[in-house]
Design an enzyme around this catalytic site. Sequence first.
Site, PDB file in Angstrom:
ATOM      1  N   GLY A 149      -5.796   0.536   5.301  1.00 41.41           N
ATOM      2  CA  GLY A 149      -6.975   0.694   6.141  1.00 41.41           C
ATOM      3  C   GLY A 149      -8.092   1.344   5.353  1.00 41.41           C
ATOM      4  N   CYS A 150      -9.307   1.201   5.870  1.00 37.85           N
ATOM      5  CA  CYS A 150     -10.461   1.743   5.155  1.00 37.85           C
ATOM      6  C   CYS A 150     -10.419   3.268   5.111  1.00 37.85           C
ATOM      7  CB  CYS A 150     -11.753   1.240   5.789  1.00 37.85           C
ATOM      8  SG  CYS A 150     -11.899   1.511   7.567  1.00 37.85           S
ATOM      9  N   TYR A 151     -10.219   3.895   6.268  1.00 40.00           N
ATOM     10  CA  TYR A 151     -10.169   5.363   6.261  1.00 40.00           C
ATOM     11  C   TYR A 151      -8.999   5.882   5.415  1.00 40.00           C
ATOM     12  CZ  TYR A 151     -13.663   5.886  10.057  1.00 40.00           C
ATOM     13  OH  TYR A 151     -14.803   5.899  10.822  1.00 40.00           O
ATOM     14  N   THR A 153      -7.658   4.623   2.830  1.00 44.87           N
ATOM     15  CA  THR A 153      -7.961   4.491   1.406  1.00 44.87           C
ATOM     16  C   THR A 153      -8.774   5.683   0.908  1.00 44.87           C
ATOM     17  OG1 THR A 153      -7.897   2.077   1.508  1.00 44.87           O
ATOM     18  CG2 THR A 153      -9.124   3.051  -0.334  1.00 44.87           C
TER      19      THR A 153
END
Lengths: 346, 346, 346, 346
Positions: A149-151, A153
């Site tokens: 996921g972006c967060y 990462t």
Amino acid sequence: MVKALICGGSGYAGGELLRILSHHPHVSIEGVTSERSAGKSVAALFPHLRKYSHLLYEPLIPETLAAKGDVFFMALPHGTSQQAVDFFYRQGKWVIDLSADYRLRDAGTYERWYGVRHEHTSTLGQAVYGLPEVYRESLKGTRLIANPGCYPTGALLGLVPLSRAGFLRHSSIFIDAKSGTSGAGRKGDISVSFCEINEGFKAYSVGTHRHTPEIEQELSVLSGVKVVVDFTPHLLPLDRGILSTIYVHPMADVSPESISALYRDAYEKEPFVRVLEYGVLPNIKNVRGTNFCDIGLKFNERTHSLIVITAIDNLVKGASGQAVHNMNLALGFPETTALENSAVFP
Amino acid sequence: MVKALICGGSGYAGGELLRILSHHPHVSIEGVTSERSAGKSVAALFPHLRKYSHLLYEPLIPETLAAKGDVFFMALPHGTSQQAVDFFYRQGKWVIDLSADYRLRDAGTYERWYGVRHEHTSTLGQAVYGLPEVYRESLKGTRLIANPGCYPTGALLGLVPLSRAGFLRHSSIFIDAKSGTSGAGRKGDISVSFCEINEGFKAYSVGTHRHTPEIEQELSVLSGVKVVVDFTPHLLPLDRGILSTIYVHPMADVSPESISALYRDAYEKEPFVRVLEYGVLPNIKNVRGTNFCDIGLKFNERTHSLIVITAIDNLVKGASGQAVHNMNLALGFPETTALENSAVFP
Amino acid sequence: MVKALICGGSGYAGGELLRILSHHPHVSIEGVTSERSAGKSVAALFPHLRKYSHLLYEPLIPETLAAKGDVFFMALPHGTSQQAVDFFYRQGKWVIDLSADYRLRDAGTYERWYGVRHEHTSTLGQAVYGLPEVYRESLKGTRLIANPGCYPTGALLGLVPLSRAGFLRHSSIFIDAKSGTSGAGRKGDISVSFCEINEGFKAYSVGTHRHTPEIEQELSVLSGVKVVVDFTPHLLPLDRGILSTIYVHPMADVSPESISALYRDAYEKEPFVRVLEYGVLPNIKNVRGTNFCDIGLKFNERTHSLIVITAIDNLVKGASGQAVHNMNLALGFPETTALENSAVFP
Amino acid sequence: MVKALICGGSGYAGGELLRILSHHPHVSIEGVTSERSAGKSVAALFPHLRKYSHLLYEPLIPETLAAKGDVFFMALPHGTSQQAVDFFYRQGKWVIDLSADYRLRDAGTYERWYGVRHEHTSTLGQAVYGLPEVYRESLKGTRLIANPGCYPTGALLGLVPLSRAGFLRHSSIFIDAKSGTSGAGRKGDISVSFCEINEGFKAYSVGTHRHTPEIEQELSVLSGVKVVVDFTPHLLPLDRGILSTIYVHPMADVSPESISALYRDAYEKEPFVRVLEYGVLPNIKNVRGTNFCDIGLKFNERTHSLIVITAIDNLVKGASGQAVHNMNLALGFPETTALENSAVFP
């Protein structure tokens, strides 16, 4: 040339896959799906790709697609992705899933946070978590990658060196994250309309965001103990980027030199992590459109807190760029292929 | 206290009516309608009004509403507004229509540009066009006001002095207008989502925007000849405001002094028009949240073009502020009541 | 009518004082100073005030100014303000200092954080810290008010009820604050130029920001023990507003009901604090241009952290609005005079 | 490898030259100058280039630099550039001047509009105007290129096909252009500070902008008669891009088909011009960070005006990208080298 297919190509992550892969010398994009936009051209939905993509969207018919490609990028909503991933994987394809469906190793945790049952637990067991800075060796040659996921990462890259060094075992962790609006997806919804977001700023999903267990899972694995975190996402009035301000407290006394050395050692060979000089702070603007994660460090001697700040582009390092990085590793291409570019500034 | 009702109060113009009227010393808001949000509180849809409005939205049931109010602000979509306006007007109420339905005097023109038949042409004949700078005397005491469109307000205030002086009879007119995104309304639509608008800029509806005949109608009346205009709207990545850059060409030779005098004379008694010194140019930012129209002037001696630039807030002077101004005139209140405020800068 | 003077009126806080006081029924602004802009009109520097202010800037000559006014708003840089404040105070004037010079009760702390010696410690001893929600009774009738910093205002209003209830004695406190760019002042500096700020986001002054001791001073007084905080400011790409995300950890078990009750009881009579329903989160956009502080609450049961989020407008509640509120209290006007307005949305 | 030097590398155009040339396979950047930042690293001024540039800024000492390079990109202020360009040109170097100093063929016109005397008129006579779509053949092998201004690039590409076809001989031309703020340069100036620009919009230099004679010069050459234009620039609250809305009036009757054909024929072989389908309108967002010019067309039958709308990135196609394109042509590299990329969207 490897034949790639993009399942779910009308959203922002799909658009980025189209953009990045269009410039990949070893990949040809053989198809892109969208149920709602089937029959329309990529250039109609993404006029910035005019000249670089001549594809039309098609519906996702697994059997038909399977015949056309080698590697499948899945940019479908969570829950929907599960089955298609399982199908292509069983067909012997490489599959890189950008949804959340194969990230949580424990199906029960997945079901608790996502409210969806996992129907493919044996395939789940095959997935490698696609954070190259941690799992590079496992990613080489694997056929099923759960793209982070972006967060997570941004949060994990800020905490991996500390986890490995054991610093998180006795500390509390607060992750105050701020994301650009593209993180909410490409959708027609008043809540993300320009006038609601512009000149505004707010937190959301405090204490309940679904990326929380993903962060905790990886930190726990690396720390060797169960780690919990306070994770608070916010919505920024800008297109792209996540800045994560991470507080680790209390922190055993560290010096600027020792903490810098810890991060430099961890990342010196990493092509996409830039550890800034101690005290220099990252800015979302410097990583926009790139696969970089910039990291800044500061120890507060008055409070014994370590503040780690990371900046990534949520759609590149936090999604499609990392997916291509993972593909490069899985298929044996030089790992920075198609990902070497600096941000466009300003 | 005059009892006001707002029909269609969940959009941006409705929100502005709620805000402005909440501070009007002679008005009490007795109800506000929204079909979709019936039962919800105003504060739920507009948290900025928390403390100033305690109303709940209700559905628009004409008979019920008619019993509750004296003056009706109609902020419904065009086409929908027609009938409700007619009903309240026939009930003897004051009606201020913010839709386009009663602006065009000729029903045929309305039908051609809006694709909707006008079913209430006799009521249409009673409407006064609510541009106080032109129709102040007619507005006093009238019961039916067609509140001008946002673009026409900015365009007309820039051209009224020229029209009256006969300058438009032999010139071409190009109106290059740029509007903030709130002009598109409060809606869930990908086309107005943050990431599509932010850092972008484009023209739309070139040559076909429905505000064109409204501008031409008023300029023709004032000029005494049929006037046509090129009108090109653009979408700005900001919340509010319209800047109209107007080219009149060829223009009989004018001096800075003569052109300034023409505008000053036209507007010196107007409470909401600020004519800037010759050569000083308006900025949307200086009128945001206000009922002002700022006007700048420049004559290009090389080309014999006069450039007139006007700035308004599309939701205040271009909609709800002007509506309250019109109500003040119609009901005999001091005309600037509830409208005296400067922009918040920055 | 009370005669007001604004010393340092060319910056954003000065502009807001001009705007707010222009609409105050009991105040006439008799003069405004600026060294650099002496001789220029207010409307030249702040075109949005055209029509509401006809003053010219003048240099700050204490003796001359003292003769003209009753109440002095000091919006000068810290260090510079000290002496002028002392002078006007000794002349028997009311003085409201928006700089940092009279906020820290301990001159040594001031000197350590600001790098400037305090030359007027006896006057310093007379200053009342201008947070009406805490010091209302002391502010009534006082002649010297140290107007709080913008960040401390947002942080303290989020923590006052907890401090008073003793919750901060055994907890760590992390204040992750995000401010609009007007907080950096009106200045010609590449670092705040549009292209550097827009589409960017970063932290700054981590662990070293000068507002830290001010926050700690007030929390310590209220808690009865020495309190330290981690305070991390960030720069938002928007004009106005501060959102403070505050973590208090560990927090004795509290229920949504008990924590909400604590805040409601603390603020129910406060005209400018709006405590939102438990779980509802504030947005900067809803307080822009107003003197409100909106507060949201969430207890994370998994981590035993309480998250308090506050939103203010840095230039109004965080500066000029609060200054006028303080003047109203000091001079005995109804305390909300000239401050009753909702945000302009969107 | 060709050795390149960048004179004036601390501004936005200089930063873009560094970015683009860093990825050029046939160029090595041997030096970059800045008087004010001499001794600092490129990464200090442009952190987004960290990893891609390891150069330090040096002062511009012509003799020293001449020894180090083959091709000189001059991104100095107008007036300053003149002499340095002349020097390097006389040394036998390739020189691409991004300033205005060698764009106007007539030294008198230059002096009138720029207020600076041209001291190197014989070198001026050697310069080729670097608009590849018009002067490609002359650019091949030339050693002195006057890189077009940003506004002229957008305006000319919209008018070249009409000029060549003779349409401008009897028409008036209104160019209403809107530029992102990077067009104002990287500077510490209140007028371009974030809070002044954000949420604002205004015109500037109406009728007097220095790019006017450059546009008129080229249109006159192509049309074979003296052409004058109304040119009105505006400042957009976004980083990059110029949208030019161009009115040509009166326009001989044209059909959608004929006007589309005219533009397609003119540009079909151009690698960086994308003519959109008739009626489809360009958006700045689709060309950001690229060397593309997107063109939209609409004929207004009611007014007999042709509206041509072009979108470019002011720093790429309007400056540094075009400069690299010109270098590719002059030195015989494939002309799209280092310039093949799509915009990053959103």
